[in-house]
Write an enzyme that holds these catalytic residues in place. Structure first.
Site, mmCIF file in Angstrom:
data_model
loop_
_atom_site.group_PDB
_atom_site.id
_atom_site.type_symbol
_atom_site.label_atom_id
_atom_site.label_comp_id
_atom_site.label_asym_id
_atom_site.label_seq_id
_atom_site.Cartn_x
_atom_site.Cartn_y
_atom_site.Cartn_z
ATOM 1 N N TRP A 110 0.849 -1.202 0.000
ATOM 2 C CA TRP A 110 0.000 0.000 0.000
ATOM 3 C C TRP A 110 0.875 1.239 0.000
ATOM 4 O O TRP A 110 1.856 1.322 0.755
ATOM 5 C CB TRP A 110 -0.887 -0.004 1.238
ATOM 6 C CG TRP A 110 -1.478 1.335 1.580
ATOM 7 C CD1 TRP A 110 -0.860 2.386 2.225
ATOM 8 C CD2 TRP A 110 -2.809 1.783 1.308
ATOM 9 N NE1 TRP A 110 -1.716 3.452 2.371
ATOM 10 C CE2 TRP A 110 -2.928 3.113 1.816
ATOM 11 C CE3 TRP A 110 -3.915 1.209 0.698
ATOM 12 C CZ2 TRP A 110 -4.109 3.851 1.727
ATOM 13 C CZ3 TRP A 110 -5.088 1.951 0.615
ATOM 14 C CH2 TRP A 110 -5.175 3.253 1.117
ATOM 15 N N ASP B 132 0.655 9.157 0.645
ATOM 16 C CA ASP B 132 1.163 10.505 0.348
ATOM 17 C C ASP B 132 2.554 10.535 -0.286
ATOM 18 O O ASP B 132 3.476 9.861 0.177
ATOM 19 C CB ASP B 132 1.257 11.324 1.633
ATOM 20 C CG ASP B 132 0.002 11.279 2.470
ATOM 21 O OD1 ASP B 132 -1.018 10.737 2.011
ATOM 22 O OD2 ASP B 132 0.046 11.789 3.611
#
Length: 506
Positions: free
Chosen positions: A45, A48
């Protein structure tokens, strides 16, 4: 062995463990939607963009990473780099939790070049107050690390402690130098649970003092301003942030959380004076947490995260989740910002086909490409001659009827990105406004294996959304829908795109 050496050894061990987690996930990665021309982790995963900087002759891009699964988890920092913003190299994972202040996550931050030539990263150390989960809130502080090569980091620990135990969100530092002073802004949910951006200053990069609340969101429902940034464009200053707690309003703020900016003026030592309304960076379904950097030639660049907030998220079954948008150049366009792909991106084009001009009869459809995994499409629609209610493209069009639509809607007077026929994932549509004074609309549409980016009129607006096609060929079709007569396409080119990766994953 002293404490610093112990901590460095522990981080090395954690990085090795994290890399093993990535390698294990990669063994089962399904590449049906994995991006060929967007930055993504090899597996796991990501969220930002972090630490964007040009350092040691390369663009360095770091990102939030959970290396043990495809859902958000214990945050590490991943890393890629490029000489030219076109071809990217996977670098070793950069940071893993190893200090008490960050035991539950090495959160987002930024990078700067110190006066001694070293890279300095400021980031948020995160830990749960109850040691288990967020039920009793977060405890977050701003931390510092330094590097000679952009690969290996020496952590310096906390440099901006949280000043009040009642503050539960205190994160995402963005740092720059102005004159002989360093400035840091980060997002805060204050004791009244109002979203603010605080500014600190320093002369030595290690000792920081509170300067002021540089921005406070006017909406009391907005409780946190994540991933703030503050930067100059021409003679203005921009404050951008990702707002938590916004409510949908008409065409705006339709996403779970929404990333945007305001434009104004600022002088060091003074307040920020807002001169524009809040404007979204991107009007698609999947855009969040952008961060900017200054390129060596002075351009302001922005990278965003294509955020999969809304279930279902089918790529989570494929061993990876999340990608960046394309790097975009930021320029001022009156009371808002223009963002468009960096010029270098065009080097990835190959096999360009010139297909325009084209006239379409009422309810006519033309197949332009039988199967396209990637594409860079440029199209100009003649609004003066258009008599169709809708005219545009169906992309990722598969034999089961699935597709994503990008079109001009004459009734709305807007550009529409519509996923109502998607086979997988979230659906829904988003729209972007037009100038209202033009006799044409220019669209640039970038297709990757699982995403669509739309740039309207040279980037006056942008839309970024995931699009997960089913198995089989993925056609690109031009269509005209209803209306009093023909639609006229003034120009249309379609280019396939090469991969951005320096070497294939193995």
């Amino acid at each position: 062995m002293n404490q610093d050496a112990n901590e460095q050894t522990d981080m090395t061990a954690q990085l090795e463990k994290a890399q093993a987690g990535i390698d294990e996930l990669f063994q089962h990665r399904n590449d049906r939607w994995y991006p060929l021309c967007h930055i993504a982790s090899k597996a796991g995963w990501i969220n930002d963009p972090n630490g964007l900087i040009f350092f040691k002759g390369r663009y360095q891009a770091y990102y939030q990473l959970y290396p043990y699964g495809t859902k958000w988890g214990l945050m590490h920092w991943g890393h890629v780099s490029s000489e030219d913003l076109v071809t990217w190299r996977r670098e070793p994972l950069a940071m893993a939790p190893s200090l008490e202040a960050e035991k539950d996550g090495v959160f987002s931050g930024s990078a700067v070049l110190a006066d001694d030539g070293r890279m300095v990263i400021y980031y948020t150390g995160h830990r749960w107050r109850n040691g288990v989960n967020e039920d009793q809130g977060n405890f977050q502080e701003q931390c510092m690390a330094v590097s000679d090569d952009g690969i290996h980091f020496e952590k310096k620990g906390v440099v901006v402690p949280c000043p009040d135990d009642r503050i539960l969100h205190f994160r995402d530092p963005k740092v720059w130098k102005q004159g002989n002073r360093w400035y840091m802004v980060f997002g805060v949910s204050n004791v009244e649970k109002r979203g603010e951006i605080w500014m600190y200053t320093s002369q030595d990069m290690e000792h920081w003092s509170f300067d002021r609340v540089i921005y406070r969101h006017p909406d009391p429902d907005v409780f946190m301003l994540e991933c703030p940034d503050m930067f100059p464009v021409e003679d203005k200053w921009v404050i951008c942030y990702s707002a938590m707690g916004t409510k949908p309003h008409g065409f705006n703020q339709r996403n779970h959380n929404n990333a945007g900016y305001v434009i104004g003026t600022w002088q060091p030592g003074g307040d920020f004076h807002q001169e524009s309304d809040f404007h979204l960076w991107d009007l698609g379904q999947n855009y969040y947490a952008p961060q900017t950097m200054e390129a060596p030639d002075g351009r302001r660049l922005v990278f965003g995260w294509m955020s999969p907030f809304t279930e279902p998220i089918p790529m989570q079954d494929d061993g990876w989740c999340g990608q960046f948008t394309l790097p975009r150049e930021v320029t001022l366009a009156g009371d808002h910002l223009r963002t468009r792909p960096v010029a270098e991106f065009s080097r990835l084009r190959k096999e360009t086909r010139d297909l325009g001009p084209i006239d379409l009869d009422v309810n006519e459809t033309k197949t332009l490409v039988e199967d396209a995994r990637t594409a860079d499409i440029e199209m100009t629609i003649d609004l003066d001659r258009n008599q169709a209610e809708r005219v545009g493209l169906e992309v990722h069009a598969t034999q089961d009827g699935g597709h994503t639509m990008v079109c001009y809607d004459d009734q709305l007077g807007r550009i529409v990105l519509d996923r109502h026929s998607n086979t997988y994932g979230d659906r829904g549509y988003r729209t972007a406004p037009l100038d209202g004074h033009s006799d044409q609309v220019k669209l640039r549409i970038i297709l990757d294996q699982g995403s669509v980016e739309v740039y309207v009129n040279d980037g006056l607006e942008a839309m970024s959304s995931y699009s997960f096609p089913s198995d089989g060929p993925r056609a690109i079709r031009l269509f005209s829908e209803s209306g009093e007569g023909q639609a006229h396409i003034s120009s249309l080119t379609v280019s396939a795109l090469d991969t951005i990766w320096e070497t294939p994953d193995r």
